[in-house]
Design an enzyme around this catalytic site. Sequence first.
Site, mmCIF file in Angstrom:
data_model
loop_
_atom_site.group_PDB
_atom_site.id
_atom_site.type_symbol
_atom_site.label_atom_id
_atom_site.label_comp_id
_atom_site.label_asym_id
_atom_site.label_seq_id
_atom_site.Cartn_x
_atom_site.Cartn_y
_atom_site.Cartn_z
ATOM 1 N N GLU A 1 0.810 -1.227 0.000
ATOM 2 C CA GLU A 1 0.000 0.000 0.000
ATOM 3 C C GLU A 1 0.844 1.278 0.000
ATOM 4 O OE1 GLU A 1 -3.136 -0.469 2.943
ATOM 5 O OE2 GLU A 1 -3.967 -2.190 1.856
ATOM 6 N N GLU B 1 -4.191 -8.983 -1.006
ATOM 7 C CA GLU B 1 -4.630 -8.841 0.386
ATOM 8 C C GLU B 1 -6.129 -8.609 0.467
ATOM 9 O OE1 GLU B 1 -2.201 -6.266 3.062
ATOM 10 O OE2 GLU B 1 -4.125 -5.859 4.040
#
Length: 527
Positions: free
Chosen positions: A259, A364
């Site tokens: 991220e 994820e």
Amino acid sequence: MAGLQAVFFHSVFILGIISVQSGPCIPQRFDQDSIVCVCNSTYCDTYANIDLEPNPANPIPYYNTYMTTRSGLRMEHKSGSFDLTKTGENVFTIKKATGQRIKGFGGAFTDAATLTMNSLSPQARSNLIDAYFSSKGIEYNIGRIPMGSCDFSTHVYSYDDTDGDFSLEHFSLAEEDLNHKIPAIKDAMAVSRRNISLFGSPWSSPYWMKTNLNMTGRGSIIGEPGGEYYKTWAKYFVKFIQAYKDNGVNIWGVTTQNEPTDGDIPGFNFQCLGWTPQTQRDFIAKDLGPALEANGFGNVKVMIFDDQRELLPYWTNVVLSDTEAAKYVSGVAVHWYIDLLVPPSFIDRAYEKFGSDYFFLNTEACEQDLINKNRSVLLGSWYRGEHYFKDIMQDLQHGISGWIDWNMALNMEGGPNWVNNFADSPIIVNADKDEFYKQPMYYAMGHYSKFVTPGSVVVSHDKNITTAKGVDAIFFRRDRDIMIGNIVNIDEQSYNITVVDPNTQPNYINIEIPAKSFVTLQWFTTS
Ligand SMILES: *[C@@H]1O[C@H](CO)[C@@H](O)[C@H](O)[C@H]1NC(C)=O
Ligand SMILES: *[C@@H]1O[C@H](CO)[C@@H](O)[C@H](O)[C@H]1NC(C)=O
Ligand SMILES: *[C@@H]1O[C@H](CO)[C@@H](O)[C@H](O)[C@H]1NC(C)=O
Ligand SMILES: *[C@@H]1O[C@H](CO)[C@@H](O)[C@H](O)[C@H]1NC(C)=O
Ligand SMILES: *[C@@H]1O[C@H](CO)[C@@H](O)[C@H](O)[C@H]1NC(C)=O
Ligand SMILES: *[C@@H]1O[C@H](CO)[C@@H](O)[C@H](O)[C@H]1NC(C)=O
């Protein structure tokens, strides 16, 4: 029809002798709408390795179904024979194989997951590893490994917390790697009949490489790509891969950053590192790609992005349109957290442009209560299983080649997590009782990971849905001419559906899809 019945019974006999014995779910109901299956040191529900066996001289006109329902079935196996007529009023017709090849399915060996596994007795832990990796379980073939600490750790650390150590002389794996993550990975490899592809993802660099001198909070690597700090950060990836290799674990791939946009959020409260697509592109071209090649790790798959869907088209365009960076890249990683808000057309835009040269993976996903994080675990939530099942289906319908869940196991609170960012997991461990609970999410993953074997290709279909609005499906062709169909029904009523395979004889599968269910279909086709 008598002939068909005879063949059917014959095939059931063949199935019987090649099968590992299945053991049923021991159900327990908490406060949710479905059950969990309870496992302990001496018992866990198992799922037979029921592989079809082809008979070229006599193609077998039967199919298997595996059903999981909100009302309590868990991968319940049945067989049936193909019909000469179509009776369902909702029809899926098999078309042709696409070029979309499945890489696989898996979860993450986080500190939290592996510490939690180690809170069980050795026998119960071994049942948990089997549940994910052996042929008695759902046979994951991908594992994600946080490189250093993340929020699902008990404290903040990197592999080199020595200020200014540009040679990374003090680099060393943590106690978490040596005593928790690596042993779990090795145990998984030992019980698996598949090759497990492992990839690393960093949350933060050591604090001293970061502009804000802190592993948490907004900050990026000091200086510019090509500079001393970026070169050191690339070397850190090499050291990680080498250290795991030295401990007997080969790393298949890395994502460049978990991220990357988190590190641009002021006050971000756990480990993060900020990147733009431009800095990521230049880091790969100038630092990471050359460092991997120079150290004999040029075959390690580099995946870019590793963030939410909405920036996928822009990010892939910036990085992959640059030939200097793109030559080191193999894949594109994406997370699921805003999939309910951002339509899959965002995947399409990136996939249409780059899907023939790069694989796309969901890396994820997890469920949590965003308002009250310490209520994140919902034992037996059917909705969460359904959400997983449907998101995987949607991703695979749009070019994504695999789906990796987040923590493989968590405690009753949904941790440990040092910032209390608790979440749910397909397996929740109750250490006090030395037992663990397999949630609907576990079976949602399993309908894909167990049956849609690595290398399967997605097969297109036509659908004619007249009544079954809540039913959707995706089909695959496996090795040895085996077809797999995964079907979901989110409605409160059951439907009769027909699957038509023009290549079988006869070619109709008529089945009833229960209310609130996941169904895997398995049959032989012919070319
Ligand atoms: C484990 O669960 C099984 C099935 O419910 C039960 O028969 C057995 O007694 C349990 N074992 C232990 C050690 O609690
Ligand atoms: C779809 O199914 C309905 C009901 O069986 C049928 O009337 C209709 O012709 C079908 N449509 C197509 C395009 O096949
Ligand atoms: C695992 O990988 C090895 C080496 O690449 C290969 O030879 C073998 O066939 C693979 N096994 C499976 C089950 O895919
Ligand atoms: C990093 O930031 C956090 C949150 O502001 C703070 O509590 C912590 O002391 C900082 N750590 C260092 C090493 O400065
Ligand atoms: C749950 O979270 C709330 C708010 O973050 C906190 O006030 C409360 O003490 C927590 N409860 C428990 C049992 O941890
Ligand atoms: C499906 O078909 C069977 C056999 O014809 C019938 O008994 C059953 O009621 C049907 N179910 C639904 C939901 O229409």
